[in-house]
Design a protein around this motif. Structure first.
Motif, PDB file in Angstrom:
ATOM      1  N   THR A   1      -8.569  -0.689  24.990  1.00 39.49           N
ATOM      2  CA  THR A   1      -7.953   0.171  24.008  1.00 39.49           C
ATOM      3  C   THR A   1      -6.412   0.475  24.445  1.00 39.49           C
ATOM      4  O   THR A   1      -6.224   0.379  25.542  1.00 39.49           O
ATOM      5  N   CYS A   2      -5.627   1.040  23.585  1.00 36.66           N
ATOM      6  CA  CYS A   2      -4.345   1.062  23.720  1.00 36.66           C
ATOM      7  C   CYS A   2      -3.569   2.367  23.147  1.00 36.66           C
ATOM      8  O   CYS A   2      -3.896   2.770  22.016  1.00 36.66           O
ATOM      9  N   LEU A   3      -2.913   2.895  24.106  1.00 34.24           N
ATOM     10  CA  LEU A   3      -2.540   4.156  23.385  1.00 34.24           C
ATOM     11  C   LEU A   3      -0.850   4.041  23.538  1.00 34.24           C
ATOM     12  O   LEU A   3      -0.277   3.442  24.417  1.00 34.24           O
TER      13      LEU A   3
ATOM     14  N   SER B   1      -8.709  -0.609  18.163  1.00 40.18           N
ATOM     15  CA  SER B   1      -8.732  -0.037  19.549  1.00 40.18           C
ATOM     16  C   SER B   1      -7.241   0.632  19.836  1.00 40.18           C
ATOM     17  O   SER B   1      -7.287   0.870  20.917  1.00 40.18           O
TER      18      SER B   1
ATOM     19  N   ARG C   1      -4.747   3.896  19.622  1.00 40.54           N
ATOM     20  CA  ARG C   1      -4.570   5.457  19.686  1.00 40.54           C
ATOM     21  C   ARG C   1      -3.187   5.749  19.745  1.00 40.54           C
ATOM     22  O   ARG C   1      -2.342   5.256  20.229  1.00 40.54           O
TER      23      ARG C   1
ATOM     24  N   ASN D   1      -7.318   8.613  15.120  1.00 41.63           N
ATOM     25  CA  ASN D   1      -6.902   7.985  16.145  1.00 41.63           C
ATOM     26  C   ASN D   1      -5.360   8.136  16.162  1.00 41.63           C
ATOM     27  O   ASN D   1      -4.869   8.112  17.490  1.00 41.63           O
TER      28      ASN D   1
ATOM     29  N   LYS E   1      -7.086   9.279  26.957  1.00 44.07           N
ATOM     30  CA  LYS E   1      -7.041   8.111  27.924  1.00 44.07           C
ATOM     31  C   LYS E   1      -7.267   6.940  27.280  1.00 44.07           C
ATOM     32  O   LYS E   1      -8.104   6.681  26.518  1.00 44.07           O
ATOM     33  N   CYS E   2      -6.800   5.577  27.827  1.00 41.60           N
ATOM     34  CA  CYS E   2      -6.826   4.485  27.256  1.00 41.60           C
ATOM     35  C   CYS E   2      -6.941   3.481  28.422  1.00 41.60           C
ATOM     36  O   CYS E   2      -6.241   3.645  29.316  1.00 41.60           O
ATOM     37  N   ASP E   3      -7.094   2.009  28.293  1.00 40.97           N
ATOM     38  CA  ASP E   3      -6.751   1.037  29.311  1.00 40.97           C
ATOM     39  C   ASP E   3      -5.675   0.640  29.452  1.00 40.97           C
ATOM     40  O   ASP E   3      -4.859   0.749  30.660  1.00 40.97           O
TER      41      ASP E   3
END
Ligand SMILES: C[S@@+](CC[C@H](N)C(=O)[O-])C[C@H]1O[C@@H](n2cnc3c(N)ncnc32)[C@H](O)[C@@H]1O
Length: 640
Positions: free
Chosen positions: A196-198, A228, A230, A268, A280-282
């Motif tokens: 996932t990506c923020l 995926s 945010r 999101n 939080k994301c990867d």
């Protein structure tokens, strides 16, 4: 798909006359800089023979084949361009603008905005032409707010409260190719399907679109890729555009945006403060808002300062926050200052301690369409928790956005270890210096061991009142060696205050009032400073503080006053030969490279000049320096 393969593409191959041979699969590999093509059972590697048949490779034209062709966001070697360009042109879905198209688009929008177009006029005008780029409405928003942004910068200049609006001040969006570069690199460090990506300051979504493109290129479905991401931003209009464009990316693949996806997009992509409400994301991908402490209101300043060594600017506070929000990788586009200036030394040391700097694109100025000047000098970088070893540096400082994009795509990079830069005072990432040059910092003594560089210069506090061109006050000007004056007892003295590039001798254009009344003012006025008058008894050197990356030093005879734009250097032994020899070194390319490395802004700080390593100064250098100064001053006969 194996990890070594970045993306695969099906393209049609035909003869030069257009006769179809059939389809083939193209694989673009991650690291090998190679484009590999398989045709039936035989594998043909990229070779001179293949590059000859490049023009015979054409993209499929029917829509089902098009759907099978995934878009490549960044070609891996320049020789692959022909094929990739062909594919880009044929396939507009999940596509984006190149740097030169973005520049053209922004110029066209600007023209229409000047004629009074509003948002819906612009949408109508540009829809047919540019709507294949998911960020196109973001560019409309950026340009519509240009006037407000200019007012805000002007307010900043005058220290007014208006500049405190971070939304207006910071909406300069990321060029798509930089977003793609960061997203594809970040994706290499995580599970490409599940990650996932923020973006905690997502604006109209440029970074998130790049993430979606990278994921789709790695084999994810467009729906999964969109789900995926945010994003948060303070600006509701930008957030709305971002949601709309993400949904548009799904439609561009001829797929339906279900009610479930709509609801997820609302959940999101939200209006919130990125320093507080982001999940939080990867991966965190961002181009954070830039704002110095001076421009903030009390509340924001206090919050930013909570970020310790990162509490220097709003953008560095975002970087600090991103360290906690990302579990694996952070990709950032930001001002280059965090990697170079003294203010950020503790912050960069902390980043390099806790993360591995994986990739560094030194973009310099000229990246953003229509925004020039040193203040916009930028760097894009990827920090990862998992990798180790050297860092890949791209030196993309010269040229405009399109030149930078082309050089990035042709893979002109160098691998260096960041530890090497610890030897440079302040540890700036001066990646362009050779190892031998960096070694000079430990090999030779710093300039301040033999020379004095006063940190306190003269400051009138009111130049309009006290500073005059020498020609206007000649009758009241005190002469010094090499420079005429009308009155040894006069109230004005020659004033070293920088000026254009001028090595050895010159820039003697200004005089400063140094009468007792004026000195009393400099001593007592809050914004003034009276320099230590004992320096007037000594010969020295002076230099231009604001050097535009080209350092120049000059001989400064005793009796001259110096201000902060033209600081002075004195020999600790008051030895003129030592001054002349140092002058030769200071005006050399080597000294210039080392000084620029210590601080690649436009100013040469006293601190950096003091720390400059000085190789042995020889009698021959003293002779050369002296002869240059004496001949240029035209006063050789009178030199004592
Ligand atoms: C430089 S733009 C980058 C936008 C986008 N991520 C891109 O890369 O094009 C910075 C964005 O930060 C937003 N912003 C400013 N302060 C913010 C805050 N405290 N929290 C979240 N967003 C903020 C602005 O509205 C703006 O859209």
């Amino acid at each position: 798909m194996p990890r070594s393969i970045r993306s695969t593409h099906e393209v049609a191959i035909s003869s030069r006359s257009g006769w179809p041979f059939g389809y083939t699969r193209i694989m673009v590999t991650r690291r090998s800089n190679a484009l590999k093509i398989t045709l039936a059972s035989c594998a043909i590697f990229w070779s001179s023979r293949l590059s000859n048949c490049c023009s015979s490779i054409t993209p499929p034209t029917d829509s089902s084949a098009l759907r099978r062709t995934s878009f490549i966001s960044r070609p891996f070697c320049s020789r692959a361009h022909n094929i990739v360009d062909l594919m880009k042109n044929a396939r507009k879905n999940l596509s984006r603008l190149s740097a030169s198209e973005e520049r053209r688009f922004v110029t066209e929008i600007r023209r229409s905005v000047r004629k009074g177009a509003n948002f819906s006029d612009l949408v109508e005008e540009f829809e047919g032409q540019w709507a294949h780029d998911p960020h196109w409405k973001g560019w409309l928003l950026q340009e519509l707010r240009r006037g407000a942004r200019a007012e805000s910068f002007e307010a900043h200049h005058h220290h007014e409260a208006k500049h405190k609006d971070t939304v207006v001040a910071s909406q300069i969006f990321t060029p798509a190719w930089v977003a793609d570069a960061l997203a594809t690199h970040c994706l290499e460090h995580v599970d490409a399907v599940r990650a996932t990506c923020l973006d905690p300051c997502c604006g109209a979504g440029q970074m998130l679109f790049a993430w979606v493109r990278a994921k789709v290129s790695s084999g994810a479905s467009v729906e999964d890729a969109v789900l995926s991401v945010r994003g948060v931003d303070l600006d509701p209009e930008a957030v709305a555009l971002c949601r709309e464009a993400l949904a548009g990316m799904i439609r561009a693949e001829d797929k339906v945006v279900s009610a479930q996806i709509q609801a997820a997009l609302h959940e999101n992509i939200k209006v919130a403060d990125g320093l507080e409400g982001a999940p939080k994301c990867d991966v965190v991908l961002m181009n954070p808002p830039y704002m110095g402490l001076r421009s903030m209101d009390e509340g924001m300043r206090a919050r930013v300062k909570e970020h310790g060594e990162f509490g220097v600017d709003l953008y560095s506070a975002f970087i600090d926050h991103a360290q906690r929000q990302a579990t694996a990788v952070v990709g950032v586009l930001a001002p280059q200052t965090i990697w170079f200036t003294q203010r950020f030394e503790r912050a960069r040391r902390s980043l390099l301690n806790d993360w591995h700097l994986d990739q560094f694109l030194h973009l310099g100025s000229g990246l953003f369409p229509g925004l020039n000047g040193e203040k916009s000098s930028a760097a894009a970088f990827v920090l990862s928790r998992t990798s180790s070893g050297t860092t890949e540096f791209y030196d993309l400082r010269s040229g405009k956005g399109e030149d930078k994009e082309a050089r990035y795509e042709s893979c002109q990079s160098a691998r260096r270890s960041v530890e090497a830069f610890d030897e440079i005072p302040g540890a700036p990432l001066a990646h362009w210096l050779k190892d031998e040059e960096i070694a000079l910092f430990s090999k030779y003594p710093a300039l301040e061991e033999f020379f004095e560089v006063p940190g306190s210069q003269n400051k009138t506090g009111d130049n309009a009142r006290f500073v005059r061109p020498v020609t206007e006050v000649f009758d009241e000007l005190v002469p010094v060696w090499g420079l005429d004056g009308g009155n040894p007892e006069g109230r004005y003295r020659y004033y070293s205050k920088g000026g254009p590039y001028c090595p050895w001798w010159g820039n003697w254009d200004w005089a400063v009032d140094f009468s007792d009344e004026a000195k009393a003012f400099y001593r007592t006025n809050r914004t003034s400073n009276l320099m230590d008058e004992s320096y007037l008894e000594r010969n020295g050197l002076c230099y231009t503080d604001f050097g535009g990356r080209r350092f120049s030093a000059r001989f400064m005879p005793k009796g001259v006053v110096f201000d902060m734009a033209g600081p002075a250097i004195f020999s600790r032994k008051d030895d003129d030969d030592e001054l002349f020899a140092l002058l030769v070194y200071l005006n050399s390319d080597l000294a210039n490279r080392l000084l620029v490395a210590m601080n690649p802004s436009l100013h040469f700080q006293v601190r950096d000049v003091r720390a400059l390593p000085v190789p042995p100064l020889t009698a021959e250098m003293a002779r050369r320096g002296r002869s240059k100064v004496l001949s240029l001053s035209g006063a050789a006969q009178t030199y004592p």
